[in-house]
Design an enzyme around this catalytic site. Sequence first.
Site, short mmCIF file in Angstrom:
data_model
loop_
_atom_site.label_atom_id
_atom_site.label_comp_id
_atom_site.label_asym_id
_atom_site.label_seq_id
_atom_site.Cartn_x
_atom_site.Cartn_y
_atom_site.Cartn_z
N GLU A 108 0.81 -1.22 0.00
CA GLU A 108 0.00 0.00 0.00
C GLU A 108 0.85 1.27 0.00
OE1 GLU A 108 -1.97 -1.57 3.43
OE2 GLU A 108 -1.23 0.09 4.62
N CYS A 123 3.47 8.44 0.56
CA CYS A 123 4.12 7.50 1.47
C CYS A 123 4.24 6.17 0.74
CB CYS A 123 3.25 7.39 2.72
SG CYS A 123 3.80 6.14 3.86
N CYS A 130 7.01 -7.07 6.90
CA CYS A 130 8.22 -6.57 7.56
C CYS A 130 8.68 -7.59 8.59
CB CYS A 130 7.93 -5.24 8.24
SG CYS A 130 9.38 -4.52 9.04
N CYS A 134 7.44 -4.93 15.03
CA CYS A 134 7.10 -4.02 16.13
C CYS A 134 5.70 -4.37 16.62
CB CYS A 134 7.17 -2.56 15.66
SG CYS A 134 8.81 -2.11 15.08
N CYS A 137 2.48 -2.40 15.30
CA CYS A 137 2.40 -2.09 13.87
C CYS A 137 1.67 -3.19 13.09
CB CYS A 137 3.81 -1.91 13.33
SG CYS A 137 3.86 -1.74 11.54
N CYS A 353 -0.03 2.25 8.57
CA CYS A 353 0.59 1.34 7.63
C CYS A 353 0.22 -0.11 7.90
CB CYS A 353 2.11 1.54 7.56
SG CYS A 353 3.04 0.91 8.93
N1 SAH Z 1 9.88 0.48 9.04
C1 SAH Z 1 10.12 1.87 9.12
C2 SAH Z 1 9.22 2.71 8.25
C3 SAH Z 1 7.78 2.33 8.15
S1 SAH Z 1 6.79 2.60 9.55
C4 SAH Z 1 10.06 2.34 10.55
O1 SAH Z 1 9.60 1.59 11.41
O2 SAH Z 1 10.52 3.45 10.81
C5 SAH Z 1 6.64 4.38 9.60
C6 SAH Z 1 6.36 4.93 10.98
O3 SAH Z 1 5.02 4.61 11.42
C7 SAH Z 1 7.30 4.40 12.05
O4 SAH Z 1 7.74 5.43 12.89
C8 SAH Z 1 6.39 3.43 12.79
O5 SAH Z 1 6.87 3.17 14.06
C9 SAH Z 1 5.07 4.15 12.75
N2 SAH Z 1 3.91 3.31 13.04
C10 SAH Z 1 3.69 2.03 12.67
N3 SAH Z 1 2.48 1.61 13.12
C11 SAH Z 1 1.93 2.64 13.77
C12 SAH Z 1 0.68 2.83 14.46
N4 SAH Z 1 -0.20 1.88 14.53
N5 SAH Z 1 0.45 4.04 15.02
C13 SAH Z 1 1.36 5.03 14.92
N6 SAH Z 1 2.55 4.92 14.29
C14 SAH Z 1 2.83 3.73 13.72
FE1 SF4 Z 2 8.40 -2.86 10.33
FE2 SF4 Z 2 6.19 -1.69 11.22
FE3 SF4 Z 2 8.32 -1.89 12.81
FE4 SF4 Z 2 8.39 -0.21 10.71
S1 SF4 Z 2 7.04 -0.05 12.51
S2 SF4 Z 2 9.99 -1.66 11.35
S3 SF4 Z 2 7.13 -1.37 9.24
S4 SF4 Z 2 7.12 -3.62 12.00
#
Ligand code: SAH
Ligand code: SF4
Length: 365
Positions: A108, A123, A130, A134, A137, A353
Site C-alpha cells: 500500500e 508514502c 516486515c 514491532c 504495527c 501502515c
Molecule cells: N519500518 C520503518 C518505516 C515504516 S513505519 C520504521 O519503522 O521506521 C513508519 C512509521 O510509522 C514508524 O515510525 C512506525 O513506528 C510508525 N507506526 C507504525 N504503526 C503505527 C501505528 N499503529 N500508530 C502510529 N505509528 C505507527
Molecule cells: Fe516494520 Fe512496522 Fe516496525 Fe516499521 S514499525 S519496522 S514497518 S514492524
Amino acid sequence: MANSSIELKGDAADCTSAKVALSGLTLAEMITFVNSLGLPTFRARQIHKWIYDKYASSFEEMTDLSVSVRSLLEEKAQVGLLKLSHLQVSRDGTRKYLFELPDGQRVESVLMSFSDRKTLSACVSSQVGCAVGCTFCATGYLGFKRNLTSQEIVDQIMCIQRESGKRVGNIVYMGQGEPLLNTEAVIESVHTVINSVKIGARHITLSTSGIIPGIKRLEEENLPLTLALSLHSPDPKTREEIVPITKKYPLSELIPALRDYADATGRRVTIEYVLLSGVTDSPAQAKALSDLVRDIHCNVNLIPFNPTFDNEGHEIYHRPPREAQDAFKRIVERSGRTVTIRLERGTDIDAACGQLHNKFSAADD
Ligand code: SAH
Ligand code: SF4
C-alpha cells in the site's frame, strides 16, 4: 465529502503479463530496452519524458512516436508495472492505494495533502510485510514476505501521479517494510526519484526502525535526504519490547550511529516517537527523551498511536488523550529541540501502515 472505496476489477486487476514494464525504470534502463528492440536511443528519451513528465499511461498517448514504433512497444512493453487493486479516499482528501505486484503480492501507498502546504506527499512501501515485528504495527503482524525492487518502489509514485493527475512533491519511505533491510533497492529508488521523477533529495524522508549497517550505508551515499529514526522509547528495556530489533542493534550503539550520521551529512535527523498509553508516554520517558535529543542535531515528531489489532483481533495499545500528548511534548521541548505532534491523515480509511493490506488479505483468505 463522504469517504469512498473503489474496488477495481477486469483489466485493472489483471497482472499477468510477460511484457516489460517501463514506468519506474531509469533512463539508462529504458535506453537498453529500446536498443534491444532495434530502436534508437532518442526513442528512450521520448518515452522517459512521456512517462515521468506527462504521466502517460499508454503508448497511444505518445504522439511523437510513429505508429509503427507505438505498435512495436504495445507488443513488447507496457507502461505501468503495478496494478491498482483498491483505492480509498478519505474525508480529508487522503488517498490510500493498494497495489498488486507482478507476483500477486500487495503493498500500500498513501497520498496526503496538508492544508498548510502546497505540495502533496506520498508514502511508499519498501517491502511486502516486515521482519522487524514491532508490537504496535499492523505491518509487523504480516511478517516478512519479500523485498520490493527499485522499480516497484518508484512505480508506486508514478501510479499515484497517473491516477490522481497530481504532482507529488514529497516522498516518505514510511509505508510497509523496513527500508534499511532492503537498502540497495531503496537507494537505487531514491536516485530514480531524484533523476527521473524529479523530486529533490531534500523532499525525501526515509524512516528506519534503527538498522545500524543500513544507516552507515546511507551515510556513505551522502544524499541530502532526511533520515528519521523510529526511536519510540529512550529506555532500552521498553524499546526492546516494542521494537524487537533493539536486541540486535541496541540503543547504546544506535544513538552514536545516528549522531555520526547527522554529523557526517550535516543533515538534521528526525526522531519519531509513537505515544502508547502507559507504555511510552510517562513523564520520566519524556524527560529521558529530552535529555537524549538535546545533543543530537534533530527535530522530534510525536506520533499518537493509530489503533491496530493483533492476529487475534485484540487492540493491545491505546492512544494517550490529547492533554497527555501535550504534557509529554512540553517536557521534551525543554531540550530546545522543535517538537511536533504528527497530524493525522485518513483515520477514517485505515491509513496506519499495513491496515488496508491486512483488511483485504483477511477478506481473501
Ligand atoms: N519500518 C520503518 C518505516 C515504516 S513505519 C520504521 O519503522 O521506521 C513508519 C512509521 O510509522 C514508524 O515510525 C512506525 O513506528 C510508525 N507506526 C507504525 N504503526 C503505527 C501505528 N499503529 N500508530 C502510529 N505509528 C505507527
Ligand atoms: Fe516494520 Fe512496522 Fe516496525 Fe516499521 S514499525 S519496522 S514497518 S514492524
